[in-house]
Design an enzyme around this catalytic site. Structure first.
Site, PDB file in Angstrom:
ATOM      1  N   GLY A 159      -3.205   4.686  -8.290  1.00 48.02           N
ATOM      2  CA  GLY A 159      -3.128   5.359  -9.586  1.00 48.02           C
ATOM      3  C   GLY A 159      -2.528   6.754  -9.524  1.00 48.02           C
ATOM      4  O   GLY A 159      -2.505   7.469 -10.533  1.00 48.02           O
ATOM      5  N   ASP A 202     -10.113   3.653  -3.320  1.00 50.73           N
ATOM      6  CA  ASP A 202     -10.820   2.402  -3.000  1.00 50.73           C
ATOM      7  C   ASP A 202     -12.221   2.286  -3.609  1.00 50.73           C
ATOM      8  O   ASP A 202     -12.930   3.272  -3.788  1.00 50.73           O
ATOM      9  CB  ASP A 202     -10.952   2.258  -1.481  1.00 50.73           C
ATOM     10  CG  ASP A 202      -9.614   1.981  -0.833  1.00 50.73           C
ATOM     11  OD1 ASP A 202      -8.589   1.984  -1.540  1.00 50.73           O
ATOM     12  OD2 ASP A 202      -9.595   1.767   0.379  1.00 50.73           O
ATOM     13  N   GLU A 236      -0.935   1.963  -5.085  1.00 51.06           N
ATOM     14  CA  GLU A 236      -0.759   3.403  -4.824  1.00 51.06           C
ATOM     15  C   GLU A 236      -1.868   4.222  -5.483  1.00 51.06           C
ATOM     16  O   GLU A 236      -1.735   5.414  -5.692  1.00 51.06           O
ATOM     17  CB  GLU A 236       0.660   3.880  -5.107  1.00 51.06           C
ATOM     18  CG  GLU A 236       1.155   3.775  -6.520  1.00 51.06           C
ATOM     19  CD  GLU A 236       0.546   4.814  -7.442  1.00 51.06           C
ATOM     20  OE1 GLU A 236      -0.412   4.427  -8.158  1.00 51.06           O
ATOM     21  OE2 GLU A 236       1.026   5.960  -7.473  1.00 51.06           O
ATOM     22  N   ASP A 251       0.836  -1.206   0.000  1.00 51.37           N
ATOM     23  CA  ASP A 251       0.000   0.000   0.000  1.00 51.37           C
ATOM     24  C   ASP A 251       0.873   1.258   0.000  1.00 51.37           C
ATOM     25  O   ASP A 251       2.101   1.188   0.028  1.00 51.37           O
ATOM     26  CB  ASP A 251      -0.903  -0.067   1.246  1.00 51.37           C
ATOM     27  CG  ASP A 251      -2.276   0.522   1.001  1.00 51.37           C
ATOM     28  OD1 ASP A 251      -2.426   1.344   0.070  1.00 51.37           O
ATOM     29  OD2 ASP A 251      -3.204   0.178   1.756  1.00 51.37           O
TER      30      ASP A 251
HETATM   31  C1  GLA Z   1      -5.979   1.304   1.491  1.00 52.19           C
HETATM   32  C2  GLA Z   1      -6.103   0.306   0.341  1.00 52.19           C
HETATM   33  C3  GLA Z   1      -7.188  -0.704   0.666  1.00 52.19           C
HETATM   34  C4  GLA Z   1      -6.858  -1.430   1.955  1.00 52.19           C
HETATM   35  C5  GLA Z   1      -6.662  -0.432   3.080  1.00 52.19           C
HETATM   36  C6  GLA Z   1      -6.120  -1.086   4.343  1.00 52.19           C
HETATM   37  O1  GLA Z   1      -7.123   2.079   1.615  1.00 52.19           O
HETATM   38  O2  GLA Z   1      -6.378   0.986  -0.847  1.00 52.19           O
HETATM   39  O3  GLA Z   1      -7.337  -1.630  -0.398  1.00 52.19           O
HETATM   40  O4  GLA Z   1      -5.714  -2.199   1.768  1.00 52.19           O
HETATM   41  O5  GLA Z   1      -5.754   0.604   2.723  1.00 52.19           O
HETATM   42  O6  GLA Z   1      -5.874  -0.186   5.359  1.00 52.19           O
END
Ligand code: GLA
Length: 393
Positions: free
Chosen positions: A185, A205, A183, A150
């Site tokens: 995009g 997300d 990351e 991440d």
């Molecule tokens: C970010 C990622 C998610 C998930 C959360 C976990 O938001 O984009 O897919 O992995 O962190 O904290």
């Protein structure tokens, strides 16, 4: 005549860009398929959940449908020890990660973990910054097959350099490990991540809704509906191919925020995008409809087609869209998408997909039926739904 049609069709298919191969492409020749804990369970993860999920992956038929990876997302890790090694939460994972990976492997599945390129994960657990080689060695010793990395807490860091460091560390650790770049995009990873990771997130997300970009509860921006992500993927087809995939985020199918028709559309669209198919629901308690969607082998075959081409939008008229993905062996898949809430009549002329004549076969991949090909295809697509056709000239 049929031959001419086939040649025209093939020309369209071949027009998709085929970038040079990279040494790590073999790790994910088709888009990775599996399950990830985040969408349903967030930080509420423990070894019982992971074991039961692995069991359910087998008993539900998902393993046999092609799902492989069982991935624990954020919150499995709690600290680093004096030597700097990452430590799993001993309350939630009392048997340790190696035993869990062994269990997952014993089911004929593969095992994945989550980390973060910065100082801390998005939930404040230790990140991998400065510990990349150590973490990669640890993953390798534990039997990890897939790592999602991440991008929280990475102030001022360069994404390309950071993920290269993780990739190089995994290579040195000498175990084949898929690297999932997360990351969101921000640095246009599709321009640089081929050869670094096997998949890269293209957006912030996903959320369990049809459409609508919303701020998170902490005020940070933003989560997306299925259609918002689809729109952001629409121009990225040239960057995907065997071993290197655009990742529109994990699936929300079965999490309760959408109708079954919307979930069928979500699954179909991810398949036509050649997206990684990481289920994000509770596999232990699936409705028959959810299981049927997630294990639709005809749709999965579209996603997993060996040619590895990401589909593209070929027509948009208001809420009505047509998407096309060329498949290996000269066939193709078409999606008729109705984004609106009311049923709408949609038609497809065969010339739109490069055919001069009606194809030899047209198959509805949700009805599991062949349709007698006519001079054009016409149907009423329900609201928030797709019709998905496999066409063979
Ligand atoms: C970010 C990622 C998610 C998930 C959360 C976990 O938001 O984009 O897919 O992995 O962190 O904290």
């Amino acid at each position: 005549m049929l031959r001419l049609a086939a040649i025209l069709f093939f020309t369209i298919a071949a027009a998709a860009q085929t970038p040079a191969r990279s040494a790590i492409d073999f790790l994910a020749p088709t888009p990775p398929m599996g399950w990830n804990s985040w969408n349903k369970f967030a930080c509420n993860v423990d070894e019982t959940l992971i074991r039961q999920t692995a069991d359910a992956m087998v008993s539900s038929g998902m393993r046999d449908a092609g799902y492989q990876y069982v991935v624990i997302d954020d919150c499995w890790q709690i600290s680093r020890n004096k030597a700097g090694n990452i430590v799993a939460d001993p309350k939630r994972f009392p048997s340790g990660i190696k035993a869990l990976a062994d269990y997952v492997h014993s089911k004929g599945l593969k095992f994945g973990l989550y980390s973060d390129a910065g100082t801390a994960t998005c939930q404040g657990r230790p990140g991998s910054l400065g510990h990349e080689a150590q973490d990669a060695a640890q993953y390798s010793n534990w039997g990890v097959d897939y790592v999602k990395v991440d991008w929280c807490n990475t102030n001022g860091m360069n994404a390309r350099a950071a993920y290269w460091k993780m990739r190089a560390s995994l290579d040195i650790a000498n175990r084949p490990i898929v690297l999932s770049i997360c990351e969101w995009g921000k640095s246009q990873p599709w321009l640089w991540a081929h050869g670094v990771g096997n998949l890269w997130r293209t957006t912030s997300d996903i959320s369990d809704r049809w459409v609508g970009v919303q701020k998170f509860s902490d005020g940070n921006c933003c989560s997306n509906g299925v259609l918002d992500i689809l729109d952001k993927e629409a121009d990225l087809a040239p960057y995907a191919g065997p071993g290197h995939w655009n990742d529109p985020d994990m699936l929300e199918i079965g999490n309760g925020g959408m109708t079954d028709s919307e979930y069928r559309a979500h699954f179909s669209l991810w398949a036509i995008l050649a997206a990684p198919l990481m289920a994000g629901n509770d596999l232990r308690n699936m409705s028959a409809a959810t299981r049927e969607i997630l294990t639709n082998k005809e749709v999965i075959a579209v996603d997993q087609d060996p040619a590895g081409r990401q589909g593209q939008r070929i027509r948009k008229t208001g809420d009505l869209e047509v998407w096309l993905k060329p498949l290996a062996m000269n066939s193709a898949v078409v999606i008729l998408l109705n984004r609106s809430a009311k049923p709408q009549l949609m038609s497809l002329r065969w010339s739109e997909i490069g055919l001069q004549h009606p194809p030899a076969t047209v198959r509805d991949l949700w009805e599991h039926k062949d349709i007698a090909p006519k001079s054009a295809f016409s149907t009423t697509v329900p609201g928030h739904a797709v019709v998905m056709l496999k066409v063979t000239p």
